[in-house]
Design an enzyme around this catalytic site. Structure first.
Site, PDB file in Angstrom:
ATOM      1  N   HIS A  48     -32.367 -44.445  19.477  1.00 49.20           N
ATOM      2  CA  HIS A  48     -33.322 -44.324  18.441  1.00 49.20           C
ATOM      3  C   HIS A  48     -32.209 -44.136  17.304  1.00 49.20           C
ATOM      4  CE1 HIS A  48     -36.626 -43.101  15.837  1.00 49.20           C
ATOM      5  NE2 HIS A  48     -37.223 -43.886  16.429  1.00 49.20           N
ATOM      6  N   ASP A  65     -41.115 -46.810  23.304  1.00 49.89           N
ATOM      7  CA  ASP A  65     -41.380 -48.249  23.683  1.00 49.89           C
ATOM      8  C   ASP A  65     -40.924 -48.336  25.418  1.00 49.89           C
ATOM      9  OD1 ASP A  65     -42.583 -49.163  21.542  1.00 49.89           O
ATOM     10  OD2 ASP A  65     -40.535 -49.348  20.694  1.00 49.89           O
TER      11      ASP A  65
HETATM   12  N1  CMC Z   1     -28.576 -50.295  25.023  1.00 44.88           N
HETATM   13  C1  CMC Z   1     -27.308 -50.356  24.956  1.00 44.88           C
HETATM   14  N2  CMC Z   1     -26.474 -49.854  23.883  1.00 44.88           N
HETATM   15  C2  CMC Z   1     -27.262 -49.418  22.814  1.00 44.88           C
HETATM   16  C3  CMC Z   1     -28.525 -49.439  22.595  1.00 44.88           C
HETATM   17  C4  CMC Z   1     -29.361 -49.705  23.803  1.00 44.88           C
HETATM   18  N3  CMC Z   1     -30.615 -49.733  23.786  1.00 44.88           N
HETATM   19  N4  CMC Z   1     -28.914 -48.857  21.568  1.00 44.88           N
HETATM   20  C5  CMC Z   1     -27.860 -48.472  20.915  1.00 44.88           C
HETATM   21  N5  CMC Z   1     -26.502 -49.014  21.710  1.00 44.88           N
HETATM   22  C6  CMC Z   1     -25.043 -48.731  21.477  1.00 44.88           C
HETATM   23  C7  CMC Z   1     -24.766 -49.778  20.301  1.00 44.88           C
HETATM   24  O1  CMC Z   1     -24.151 -50.781  21.288  1.00 44.88           O
HETATM   25  C8  CMC Z   1     -23.544 -48.972  19.767  1.00 44.88           C
HETATM   26  O2  CMC Z   1     -22.447 -48.960  20.712  1.00 44.88           O
HETATM   27  P1  CMC Z   1     -20.982 -49.021  20.123  1.00 44.88           P
HETATM   28  O3  CMC Z   1     -20.821 -47.713  19.242  1.00 44.88           O
HETATM   29  O4  CMC Z   1     -20.243 -49.206  21.232  1.00 44.88           O
HETATM   30  O5  CMC Z   1     -20.917 -50.175  19.153  1.00 44.88           O
HETATM   31  C9  CMC Z   1     -24.282 -47.663  19.784  1.00 44.88           C
HETATM   32  O6  CMC Z   1     -25.239 -47.677  20.880  1.00 44.88           O
HETATM   33  C10 CMC Z   1     -24.866 -47.396  18.406  1.00 44.88           C
HETATM   34  O7  CMC Z   1     -25.920 -48.311  18.114  1.00 44.88           O
HETATM   35  P2  CMC Z   1     -26.432 -48.876  16.901  1.00 44.88           P
HETATM   36  O8  CMC Z   1     -27.076 -50.134  16.928  1.00 44.88           O
HETATM   37  O9  CMC Z   1     -25.505 -48.442  15.698  1.00 44.88           O
HETATM   38  O10 CMC Z   1     -27.746 -47.539  16.606  1.00 44.88           O
HETATM   39  P3  CMC Z   1     -28.755 -47.735  15.686  1.00 44.88           P
HETATM   40  O11 CMC Z   1     -29.257 -46.650  15.167  1.00 44.88           O
HETATM   41  O12 CMC Z   1     -28.583 -48.768  14.620  1.00 44.88           O
HETATM   42  O13 CMC Z   1     -30.017 -48.464  16.384  1.00 44.88           O
HETATM   43  C11 CMC Z   1     -31.817 -48.980  17.856  1.00 44.88           C
HETATM   44  C12 CMC Z   1     -31.168 -48.041  16.749  1.00 44.88           C
HETATM   45  C13 CMC Z   1     -33.131 -48.386  18.113  1.00 44.88           C
HETATM   46  C14 CMC Z   1     -32.388 -50.338  16.969  1.00 44.88           C
HETATM   47  C15 CMC Z   1     -31.016 -49.013  18.851  1.00 44.88           C
HETATM   48  O14 CMC Z   1     -31.037 -48.099  19.687  1.00 44.88           O
HETATM   49  C16 CMC Z   1     -31.442 -50.269  19.853  1.00 44.88           C
HETATM   50  O15 CMC Z   1     -31.274 -51.420  19.685  1.00 44.88           O
HETATM   51  N6  CMC Z   1     -32.458 -49.799  20.819  1.00 44.88           N
HETATM   52  C17 CMC Z   1     -33.147 -50.891  21.730  1.00 44.88           C
HETATM   53  C18 CMC Z   1     -34.353 -51.425  21.009  1.00 44.88           C
HETATM   54  C19 CMC Z   1     -35.369 -50.410  21.074  1.00 44.88           C
HETATM   55  O16 CMC Z   1     -35.742 -49.841  21.896  1.00 44.88           O
HETATM   56  N7  CMC Z   1     -36.258 -50.363  19.822  1.00 44.88           N
HETATM   57  C20 CMC Z   1     -37.218 -49.182  19.587  1.00 44.88           C
HETATM   58  C21 CMC Z   1     -36.834 -48.058  18.757  1.00 44.88           C
HETATM   59  S1  CMC Z   1     -38.440 -46.802  18.930  1.00 44.88           S
HETATM   60  C22 CMC Z   1     -39.734 -47.662  18.194  1.00 44.88           C
HETATM   61  C23 CMC Z   1     -39.580 -47.658  16.860  1.00 44.88           C
HETATM   62  O17 CMC Z   1     -39.750 -46.919  16.030  1.00 44.88           O
HETATM   63  O18 CMC Z   1     -39.478 -48.928  16.345  1.00 44.88           O
END
Ligand code: CMC
Length: 428
Positions: free
Chosen positions: A305, A362
């Site tokens: 998140h 989720d």
């Molecule tokens: N599985 C594997 N790796 C992950 C995940 C995940 N679910 N989420 C983040 N990472 C890694 C990402 O690859 C990155 O790694 P590195 O530093 O090696 O490049 C690091 O963690 C930071 O990720 P980010 O994409 O910069 O993080 P963000 O804050 O931009 O994204 C997120 C947040 C929720 C989009 C992301 O964690 C994600 O894609 N989660 C899976 C989808 C999900 O469950 N979404 C629902 C969110 S809660 C409901 C809502 O309010 O929408």
């Protein structure tokens, strides 16, 4: 207390005002930055950018705190209902009995779609994703209410109630349409969530059984999704509202933003992921290795998140509820076992621990919805029903703010510099 901060810009002091929130978070007000320095800020993904001041929802991602209008989510989950919480979010205070009765009455009075809208459903192919139908139909509904100009007008409570009530009717109708089933009209005698289940699962002349534990579980899912400060869809709603577009148009845009698998669409993506792992006979170990190796660009859906870096308090409540609902319904779901195994491994794995990735709302919600009989492509639609009060509250906050301006970010241009037009014959 608001104050100032002194930064050094290009070797010279730059004094900017600060804004301090009621929970102590500090924002540097950069409204004069460009005028004073000629520079803008650049923050892709807005991880460091506060787009507004808001009095609706508070999150402390480090401590795992979520509060609606000052009330802790765990207390609301235990003691409140979705409809009461919707009122709280939109109007700022818990309702009195009279206010709650009036609000509930408005929801009931507005539950029917305009009969003309039923024909719009016929235009969608049977393969249409219900989120496509939902966003289109919410926007279509605005054309049946020409008085719907802005929230400042005194009819705002009617429009807000109409939207909360009708999103549920549209959602149920889209499910029935997709499955070739006759539409079931809402029943005035049923409360909000029970009425939704009735429209989803009854047949003409044969009402479905409304088990109280199922009604309560779904009501809780709606409540837990009701708001979440400046996430992607809520920011979209505020952005659209800032141009003074109407409430329905703004909410319809919110549905589109919610649809993506990184946001609300994650609940469907989690179930798809669990089903795939199950089909391959994996207990989750192989899948997690692929996620960590970043092969195939896979993510552990339902994990991570932008704001929560400790735990998502909604996920804790939903996991508990998941066990309860499955036990009450005597359902044993192998996908729940896989989800628990994935969580257990991930919570002790360096990859997830170092990146502060924890289960989000989720991760387990889809398993509850599946146990209730909600098809997978409706999961995000249910998220949208739950999030509607939050979107409406944010829309209202934009409209009520006398200082609100149209949202219009800037950019750093990285394209070609000025060049001369080449006639077609001279181009390679
Ligand atoms: N599985 C594997 N790796 C992950 C995940 C995940 N679910 N989420 C983040 N990472 C890694 C990402 O690859 C990155 O790694 P590195 O530093 O090696 O490049 C690091 O963690 C930071 O990720 P980010 O994409 O910069 O993080 P963000 O804050 O931009 O994204 C997120 C947040 C929720 C989009 C992301 O964690 C994600 O894609 N989660 C899976 C989808 C999900 O469950 N979404 C629902 C969110 S809660 C409901 C809502 O309010 O929408």
């Amino acid at each position: 207390m608001n104050g100032t901060v002194e930064l050094i810009f290009d070797g010279k002091p730059l004094v900017l005002p600060t804004v301090v929130g009621t929970e102590g978070e500090v924002g540097i007000d950069i409204a004069t930055l460009r005028a004073k320095t000629g520079c803008i800020t650049l923050d892709p993904g807005y991880g460091n950018t506060g787009a507004c001041e808001s009095a609706i929802t508070f999150i402390d991602g480090e401590k795992g705190i979520l509060q609606y209008r000052g009330y802790d989510i765990a207390e609301l989950a235990q003691k409140s209902t979705f409809v009461e919480t919707a009122y709280l979010l939109i109007y700022g205070e818990l309702p009195t009995s009279a206010q709650l009765a009036e609000f509930s009455g408005l929801l009931t009075d507005n539950e029917m779609l305009h009969e003309g809208m039923r024909h719009h459903f016929e235009g969608f192919p049977p393969t249409a994703h219900p989120m496509a139908i939902l966003s289109s139909m919410i926007n279509a509904a605005s054309s049946y209410h020409p008085g719907l100009i802005n929230a400042r007008e005194e009819r705002f409570p009617y429009h807000a109630a109409r939207l909360i009530s009708q999103v549920r009717t549209i959602a149920a109708f889209s499910y029935r349409k997709a499955h070739g089933l006759p539409s079931i009209y809402p029943k005035t005698t049923l409360k909000y969530t029970a009425n939704f289940l009735h429209m989803m699962f009854s047949y003409p002349g044969e009402d479905c059984e409304l088990k109280p534990e199922i009604v309560r579980a779904l009501d809780l899912i709606f409540l837990l999704h009701a708001d979440h400060e400046q996430n992607c869809s809520t920011s979209t709603v505020r952005m659209v509202a800032s141009s003074r577009a109407n409430l329905f148009a703004s909410a319809s845009a919110g549905v589109c933003a919610l649809w993506g698998p990184l946001h609300g669409g994650a609940n469907q993506a989690v179930l798809e992921m669990l089903e795939e792992i199950h089909k391959e006979g994996d207990d989750g170990t192989k899948f997690l290795t692929a996620v960590k190796d970043k092969t195939g660009n896979r993510r552990l859906m339902g994990f991570g998140h932008r704001v929560y870096k400790n735990f998502d308090p909604r996920a804790v409540i939903i996991k508990e509820q998941c066990d309860k609902v499955l036990a009450q319904l005597h359902v044993s779901d192998p996908l729940l076992d896989i989800a628990k195994k994935l969580e257990e491994i991930a919570l002790h794995d360096e990859y997830f621990v170092s990146r502060k990735l924890y289960p989000n709302v989720d991760f387990y919600s889809g398993i509850i919805m599946r146990a209730i009989g909600i098809p997978m492509d409706m999961f995000t639609v249910l998220f949208a029903i739950g999030r509607m009060p939050g979107w409406i509250a944010n829309f209202k906050e934009v409209m009520d703010d006398p200082d609100s301006r149209i949202s219009r970010p800037r950019q750093i241009y990285t394209g070609a510099t000025l060049r001369n037009y080449k006639p077609l014959a001279e181009r390679a």
